[in-house]
Design a protein around this motif. Structure first.
Motif, PDB file in Angstrom:
ATOM      1  N   GLU A   1      55.132  46.451  40.387  1.00 48.43           N
ATOM      2  CA  GLU A   1      54.601  44.866  38.775  1.00 48.43           C
ATOM      3  C   GLU A   1      53.729  44.281  38.912  1.00 48.43           C
ATOM      4  N   PRO A   2      53.876  43.023  37.974  1.00 45.67           N
ATOM      5  CA  PRO A   2      52.296  43.207  37.742  1.00 45.67           C
ATOM      6  C   PRO A   2      52.129  42.218  38.630  1.00 45.67           C
ATOM      7  N   GLU A   3      50.723  41.773  38.602  1.00 44.46           N
ATOM      8  CA  GLU A   3      49.999  40.886  39.553  1.00 44.46           C
ATOM      9  C   GLU A   3      48.761  40.036  38.892  1.00 44.46           C
ATOM     10  N   VAL A   4      49.165  38.962  38.962  1.00 47.75           N
ATOM     11  CA  VAL A   4      46.780  37.938  39.371  1.00 47.75           C
ATOM     12  C   VAL A   4      46.554  38.178  40.157  1.00 47.75           C
ATOM     13  N   THR A   5      45.768  38.875  40.013  1.00 46.39           N
ATOM     14  CA  THR A   5      44.558  39.246  41.298  1.00 46.39           C
ATOM     15  C   THR A   5      42.705  37.760  40.666  1.00 46.39           C
ATOM     16  N   GLN A   6      42.550  37.824  41.405  1.00 47.68           N
ATOM     17  CA  GLN A   6      41.869  36.768  42.246  1.00 47.68           C
ATOM     18  C   GLN A   6      40.303  37.777  42.881  1.00 47.68           C
ATOM     19  N   THR A   7      39.285  37.395  42.257  1.00 40.55           N
ATOM     20  CA  THR A   7      38.299  38.252  43.441  1.00 40.55           C
ATOM     21  C   THR A   7      36.952  36.385  43.268  1.00 40.55           C
ATOM     22  N   MET A  89      41.255  25.987  48.016  1.00 36.72           N
ATOM     23  CA  MET A  89      41.247  27.551  47.887  1.00 36.72           C
ATOM     24  C   MET A  89      41.423  27.134  46.526  1.00 36.72           C
ATOM     25  N   TYR A  90      40.961  28.241  45.570  1.00 39.06           N
ATOM     26  CA  TYR A  90      41.245  27.459  44.315  1.00 39.06           C
ATOM     27  C   TYR A  90      42.059  29.053  44.015  1.00 39.06           C
ATOM     28  N   PHE A  91      43.650  28.806  42.606  1.00 41.01           N
ATOM     29  CA  PHE A  91      44.399  29.528  42.756  1.00 41.01           C
ATOM     30  C   PHE A  91      44.323  30.012  41.112  1.00 41.01           C
ATOM     31  N   CYS A  92      44.169  30.957  40.206  1.00 43.23           N
ATOM     32  CA  CYS A  92      44.490  31.722  39.391  1.00 43.23           C
ATOM     33  C   CYS A  92      46.366  31.148  38.725  1.00 43.23           C
ATOM     34  N   ALA A  93      46.548  31.048  37.918  1.00 37.96           N
ATOM     35  CA  ALA A  93      48.210  31.383  37.633  1.00 37.96           C
ATOM     36  C   ALA A  93      47.948  31.534  35.992  1.00 37.96           C
ATOM     37  N   SER A  94      48.512  32.168  35.434  1.00 42.19           N
ATOM     38  CA  SER A  94      49.187  33.036  34.193  1.00 42.19           C
ATOM     39  C   SER A  94      50.496  32.899  33.922  1.00 42.19           C
ATOM     40  N   SER A  95      51.083  32.484  32.815  1.00 45.80           N
ATOM     41  CA  SER A  95      52.224  32.460  31.977  1.00 45.80           C
ATOM     42  C   SER A  95      52.130  33.419  30.365  1.00 45.80           C
ATOM     43  N   LEU A  96      53.505  33.168  30.638  1.00 43.44           N
ATOM     44  CA  LEU A  96      54.071  33.887  29.247  1.00 43.44           C
ATOM     45  C   LEU A  96      54.477  32.288  28.283  1.00 43.44           C
ATOM     46  N   ARG A  97      55.409  31.917  29.192  1.00 36.31           N
ATOM     47  CA  ARG A  97      56.049  30.408  28.692  1.00 36.31           C
ATOM     48  C   ARG A  97      55.902  29.777  29.552  1.00 36.31           C
ATOM     49  N   THR A  98      57.470  29.549  30.614  1.00 36.37           N
ATOM     50  CA  THR A  98      57.070  28.306  31.601  1.00 36.37           C
ATOM     51  C   THR A  98      56.953  28.696  32.853  1.00 36.37           C
ATOM     52  N   GLN A  99      56.846  30.087  32.983  1.00 37.45           N
ATOM     53  CA  GLN A  99      56.818  30.387  34.943  1.00 37.45           C
ATOM     54  C   GLN A  99      55.712  31.050  34.905  1.00 37.45           C
ATOM     55  N   GLN A 100      55.371  30.161  35.390  1.00 34.77           N
ATOM     56  CA  GLN A 100      53.170  30.376  35.674  1.00 34.77           C
ATOM     57  C   GLN A 100      53.635  31.220  37.289  1.00 34.77           C
ATOM     58  N   PHE A 101      52.984  32.499  37.044  1.00 37.22           N
ATOM     59  CA  PHE A 101      52.737  33.449  38.039  1.00 37.22           C
ATOM     60  C   PHE A 101      51.131  33.025  38.625  1.00 37.22           C
ATOM     61  N   PHE A 102      51.225  33.044  39.984  1.00 36.46           N
ATOM     62  CA  PHE A 102      49.968  32.728  40.917  1.00 36.46           C
ATOM     63  C   PHE A 102      49.282  33.845  41.403  1.00 36.46           C
ATOM     64  N   GLY A 103      47.700  34.215  41.353  1.00 33.50           N
ATOM     65  CA  GLY A 103      47.449  34.601  42.136  1.00 33.50           C
ATOM     66  C   GLY A 103      46.359  34.789  43.358  1.00 33.50           C
ATOM     67  N   PRO A 104      46.425  35.749  43.984  1.00 34.11           N
ATOM     68  CA  PRO A 104      46.468  34.353  45.959  1.00 34.11           C
ATOM     69  C   PRO A 104      45.526  33.855  46.058  1.00 34.11           C
ATOM     70  N   GLY A 105      44.235  33.708  45.254  1.00 29.98           N
ATOM     71  CA  GLY A 105      43.478  32.401  45.430  1.00 29.98           C
ATOM     72  C   GLY A 105      42.143  32.701  45.798  1.00 29.98           C
TER      73      GLY A 105
END
Lengths: 111, 114
Positions: A1-7, A89-105
Motif C-alpha cells: 500500500e502506498p504511503e507518505v514518507t518523511q526524512t 513534530m512536523y507532519f507531511c500529508a498528501s491527498s488526491l481529493r478529500t482524504q489526506q494521508f499523513f507521513g510518520p512525521g
C-alpha cells in the motif's frame, strides 16, 4: 500500500540555523500539506500546495517558512532561521481529493 | 473559519466497556468531518470520515461516528474497547471547497484500563 514518507525522523539543530524537512507524497496525489504539532498540543495546519504553488497558508507560516516541490516526487519544508519555538513534530500529508494521508512525521528539536 | 472542540482531554475506560469521544465543530460553510488516531510516537491514521450521505459512518477497528448537523457534532463511539485502543484521538474538519485543509481539535487521550 502506498504511503507518505518523511526524512529525517528526528532533526536536531541550533537556533538560527536553516533546516529542510523532506517528504515523499503518494505518487498520484495532487494536494500536499504541512502540519505541525508542538509537544502536548493539537495538530496545526501550516500550508497547502497544489499545482506547484501555495494554495493556502496559516498565520504560523511566516516569511521564515517556504515550501518547494523540486522534482516530481519530493515536497520540502524549509525553515530559514530556526527559533526555539519551532521545536515540534512536523507532519507531511498528501491527498488526491478529500482524504489526506499523513507521513510518520519529523521531530524537530531546536537548541 | 472552522474550529473544533473536543471537551474531554482524557477519557479512562475499562476494557470491554463502551466509549464515546465527543467532538463539536463550528463552521460557516459545509464541512467534511474526520477522526484520526495517533498511537505513541507515530503519525496520524484515519479512523473514519463523513463526506456526505448516511450520517452514521463506520471506520476501522470497530469505531463509528454519527454526524448531527443540528447539534454540529460528530461523536466517536465504540461498543467495546480493547487495550490496543489506548491512543490520542483527534477530530478534524475541512471545508468542502479549496484545498481541504484540516483543522484539528485538541485531542482526547483514551486510556483503556485492563
Amino acid at each position: 500500500e502506498p504511503e507518505v514518507t518523511q526524512t529525517p525522523s528526528h532533526q536536531v539543530t541550533q537556533m538560527g540555523q536553516e533546516v529542510i524537512l523532506r517528504c515523499v507524497p503518494i505518487s498520484n496525489h495532487l494536494y500536499f500539506y504541512w502540519y505541525r504539532q508542538i509537544l502536548g498540543q493539537k495538530v496545526e495546519f501550516l500550508v497547502s500546495f497544489y499545482n506547484n504553488e501555495i494554495s493556502e497558508k496559516s498565520e504560523i507560516f511566516d516569511d521564515q517558512f517556504s515550501v518547494e516541490r523540486p522534482d516530481g516526487s519530493n515536497f520540502t519544508l524549509k525553515i530559514r532561521s530556526t527559533k526555539l519555538e519551532d521545536s515540534a513534530m512536523y507532519f507531511c500529508a498528501s491527498s488526491l481529493r478529500t482524504q489526506q494521508f499523513f507521513g510518520p512525521g519529523t521531530r524537530l528539536t531546536v537548541l | 473559519a472552522q474550529s473544533v472542540t473536543q471537551l474531554d482531554s482524557q477519557v479512562p475506560v475499562f476494557e470491554e466497556a463502551p466509549v464515546e469521544l465527543r467532538c463539536n465543530y463550528s463552521s460557516s460553510v459545509s464541512v467534511y468531518l474526520f477522526w484520526y488516531v495517533q498511537y505513541p510516537n507515530q503519525g496520524l491514521q484515519l479512523l473514519l470520515k463523513y463526506l456526505s450521505g448516511s450520517t452514521l459512518v463506520k471506520g476501522i477497528n470497530g469505531f463509528e461516528a454519527e454526524f448531527n448537523k443540528s447539534q454540529t457534532s460528530f461523536h466517536l463511539r465504540k461498543p467495546s474497547v480493547h487495550i490496543s485502543d489506548t491512543a490520542e484521538y483527534f477530530c478534524a474538519v475541512s471545508d468542502q471547497a479549496g484545498a481541504n485543509n484540516l483543522f484539528f481539535g485538541t485531542g482526547t487521550r483514551l486510556t483503556v484500563i485492563p
